[in-house]
Design an enzyme around this catalytic site. Structure first.
Site, PDB file in Angstrom:
ATOM      1  CD  GLU A 334      -0.771   9.684  -4.679  1.00 25.87           C
ATOM      2  OE1 GLU A 334      -1.309   9.465  -3.586  1.00 25.87           O
ATOM      3  OE2 GLU A 334       0.029  10.611  -4.889  1.00 25.87           O
ATOM      4  CB  SER A 516      -0.981  -2.514  -3.896  1.00 31.22           C
ATOM      5  OG  SER A 516      -0.656  -2.291  -2.539  1.00 31.22           O
ATOM      6  NE  ARG A 517       0.727   1.790  -9.638  1.00 31.61           N
ATOM      7  CZ  ARG A 517       0.645   3.127  -9.673  1.00 31.61           C
ATOM      8  NH1 ARG A 517       0.596   3.811  -8.547  1.00 31.61           N
ATOM      9  NH2 ARG A 517       0.596   3.765 -10.822  1.00 31.61           N
ATOM     10  CG  LEU A 518      -4.166  -4.546  -6.455  1.00 34.21           C
ATOM     11  CD1 LEU A 518      -4.525  -5.388  -5.239  1.00 34.21           C
ATOM     12  CD2 LEU A 518      -3.867  -5.449  -7.653  1.00 34.21           C
TER      13      LEU A 518
END
Length: 542
Positions: A334, A516-518
């Site tokens: 996601e 972006s997983r940040l």
């Protein structure tokens, strides 16, 4: 060893399954002030929701209410597994059903068009998330199929997609003019055929084919012959790229014969949304996603035409036909879209921040906002987790109730520490809380027990939690016996082995998903400054 075990930190994590291994995404948490405040009921004091939320707006209409993207979602999506069990309509039968609906059954064209377009939009939202497939081009023909596309475009706009519409042969009827006006009021751009890029995949993630429906016959004329070839070319580009546009056809892939299909050179859509019932050509559809929409078929028509159709689940406007495609679990991810969660914007006290987020969840209408994963451990470090319901919190801690002879109760008696995890998917948020645990007073447990529905009180007596039972009938029989016993409305006594626990926080972590997983991770932990306990806020790497 015992003292060390009692101080062991129990961590609760959201776990993502990746192929055959487990990858954990953990959250962190914080301690507690002894300051007392009035006890907070989680379902009261609901503040206005601060940010727009996509998911709840879509969930009620999708076949899987747990996610707006059915692929990979938790929970079963009702469907007819074998497409051969479904009824398929001839062109003549489809026309007859439309005449009956709009004749003796009293439906109007605009009613059926609205339901059909909503079905198409919710089918798309079921599979293709706007965070990954945001740019949508809807190509509309001059008839009812084009009207369905215009309605679908409006709903997709409100679902969070970025819409463009190509409508080269506009119909002058007021119904269609009104649909155009509605889209123009939303600033949805209308693109001419000449202005479309040669390769539609460069500018659009989803292309909705709403050119021709089941009443069409013959060969497509300009400019639709050219538009159909553009969609055929999308299929060809798809073979040379890692990701290309997906094609969604409304009822009939344009250019296909309504009964014989499209042949080798026809459009090959990734999704087909059949309306009312699938047409015979749908047997030639081999794409991954076949949905049925148009939830307006009355029993009289179903009986007359001996229709075998999958049941629509709940309030859904679409239902999948056949099995969903197999998914590479390692590829499921996601890409969260959330407002920034910054240190200078948060509350200094984690209890106030938790209350703020909890109120947002309640206002957003998410299901069971007080559900939390409770993790406990034995003195030897054997960990177990389960879902429980938060029943109140204040600055003295978080309270839940259970059977004092359950597994978690035994573990808490050995090692009175635990971790709580609240996961609110619709808002891309999680909160983890760690701390020590102790029982609440008998008076507090008794007061809460008698505030519960009488059925829940009886259920607490019946359930000797975590013990083995021969079958469900044993529980049901004992429940009916106690229900009869207390049918006179007399007081139901609280079991001695039932009561509450309070976790006194020593750590909070607030997590918000980002691109972006940040992700944002803010940890509250206690520290002493000038003899006073305050909460230190630190940002953790995602």
């Amino acid at each position: 060893m015992l003292s060390l075990a009692r101080k062991t930190r129990i961590m609760t994590r959201v776990i993502f399954l990746t192929q055959f291994g487990l990858v954990t995404q953990s959250l962190t948490s914080n301690p507690i002030s002894n300051a007392s405040t009035s006890f907070y009921n989680p379902l009261s004091n609901v503040s206005a929701f601060l940010q727009p939320v996509l998911s709840p707006a879509i969930h009620a209409f999708c076949s899987n209410p747990s996610s707006a993207a059915g692929v990979g979602s938790v929970g079963a999506v009702p469907s007819m597994q074998n497409p051969e069990d479904i009824s398929y309509l001839t062109q003549r039968e489809a026309a007859e059903i439309d005449e009956i609906l709009m004749g003796p059954l009293g439906f109007s064209v605009d009613q059926l068009m609205e339901l059909a377009g909503l079905s198409v939009a919710t089918s798309i939202a079921e599979v293709y998330k706007p965070s990954e497939y945001n740019r949508v081009l809807v190509i509309c023909g001059p008839g009812n199929n084009g009207g369905d596309g215009l309605v679908a475009a409006r709903h997709l706009y409100h679902f969070g997609y970025k819409l463009s519409v190509c409508y080269p042969k506009r119909t002058a009827k007021p119904l269609y003019a009104g649909l155009v006006t509605q889209l123009e009021s939303l600033s949805v751009p209308f693109i001419s055929v000449e202005d479309l890029p040669l390769d539609l995949s460069k500018d659009f993630d989803i292309i909705v084919d709403a050119m021709f429906g089941f009443s069409f016959h013959g060969s497509p004329r300009p400019p639709f012959d050219n538009l159909i070839q553009k969609l055929v070319c999308v299929n060809k580009y798809d073979q040379t790229r890692e990701k290309s546009s997906v094609i969604v056809s409304v009822d009939i892939p344009s250019g296909w014969h309504v009964e014989r299909g499209g042949g080798v050179e026809g459009i090959k859509p990734d999704m087909l949304v059949s309306l009312t019932a699938p047409k015979l050509c749908a047997k030639k559809f081999f794409g991954p996603h076949h949905f049925l929409g148009g939830r307006f078929v009355p029993p009289s028509i179903a009986d007359k035409y001996k229709l075998r159709l999958p049941p629509y689940p709940g309030t859904s406007m679409c239902v999948r036909i056949g099995r969903p495609p197999q998914v590479d679990i390692s590829a499921l991810r996601e890409n969260y879209i959330s407002p920034e969660f910054l240190e200078e914007q948060v509350e200094a006290d984690p209890f106030d921040q938790f209350r703020k987020w909890f109120d947002d969840v309640v206002a957003a209408g998410l299901r069971e906002p007080n559900a939390m994963a409770l993790s406990t451990a034995t003195k030897n470090g054997k960990i177990s987790s389960r879902m429980v319901l938060l029943k109140g919190f204040d600055k003295n801690g978080f309270v839940w109730y259970t059977n004092y002879e359950s597994r978690k109760a035994h573990e808490l008696s050995e090692n009175p520490r635990a971790s709580l995890l609240f996961y609110w998917d619709g808002l891309n948020r999680q909160v983890r809380v760690e701390g020590s645990v102790q029982k609440v007073s008998d008076e507090e447990s008794d007061q809460y027990f008698h505030s519960r529905p009488r059925g829940s009180q009886i259920g607490a007596i019946v359930s000797e939690q975590s013990t083995v039972v021969p079958g469900r009938h044993v529980l049901y029989d004992e429940y009916k016996e106690l229900e009869e016993k207390f049918s006179d409305g007399s007081l139901i006594p609280k079991p001695k082995n039932w009561g509450g626990y309070r976790l006194k926080p020593e750590l909070f972590e607030f997590w918000q998903g980002q691109k972006s997983r940040l992700h944002d991770r803010l940890r509250y932990s206690p520290e002493e400054i000038n003899g006073q306990q305050v909460w230190k806020i630190e940002r953790l790497a995602p």
